[in-house]
Enzyme design. Structure first.
Site: not given
Ligand code: AMP
Length: 146
Positions: A132, A134
């Site tokens: 993903h 950001h």
């Molecule tokens: P990473 O830490 O780069 O793997 O990013 C994963 C992201 O997904 C984090 O910033 C979390 O806050 C976000 N995240 C996890 N669960 C959810 C959810 N249910 N809805 C929206 N964002 C989420």
């Protein structure tokens, strides 16, 4: 474990991870084929969707780090749990994610700039093993990043 129980326990793991610090969440995360992002794509878990087409899905981050914080993911990750797992066949997915980030930045009115982040692995603070991007914006970013 029944499949419903497995889904519930996986959900609870992610909820508790969301409450922990980013670093703790990253250290607690284990790569798996099926992640919370599959449930978000399937709308089994609600999210604020900002963009959706047949290849890409994007939603607002539940723990925003900026006024605009959007997570952009491929609907089919094709084994691409993180950038370090990229192979040549993933070039289309990777290009699509970045191009979509640009479209969403425009949609969000981030005309003065924005930041793209791809966390990878425990030391990169990755907590969800479904590739993903950001998209962060709406405030002045700092450099170097933390
Ligand atoms: P990473 O830490 O780069 O793997 O990013 C994963 C992201 O997904 C984090 O910033 C979390 O806050 C976000 N995240 C996890 N669960 C959810 C959810 N249910 N809805 C929206 N964002 C989420």
């Amino acid at each position: 474990m029944s499949s419903r129980l497995a889904v519930l326990s996986s959900h609870l793991i992610h909820v508790s991870a969301a409450m922990a610090s980013e670093k703790e969440a990253a250290l607690a995360a284990t790569p798996s084929d099926f992640t919370i992002f599959d449930k978000i794509i399937n709308k089994e878990i609600p999210s604020t969707v900002v963009y959706e087409d047949d290849k890409v899905f994007a939603f607002r981050d539940i723990q925003p780090q900026a006024p605009v914080h959007i997570v952009i993911i491929p609907i089919v990750k094709d084994g691409l749990s993180g950038l370090s797992k990229a192979e040549e066949r993933h070039i289309d997915i990777l290009g699509r994610l970045l191009y979509t980030a640009k479209l969403i930045a425009k949609q969000e009115g981030l005309d003065d700039g924005f930041r793209i982040v791809i966390n990878d692995g425990p030391k990169g603070c990755q907590s969800v093993y479904h590739i993903h991007v950001h998209l962060l914006g709406g405030r002045q970013m700092n450099w170097p990043p933390g």
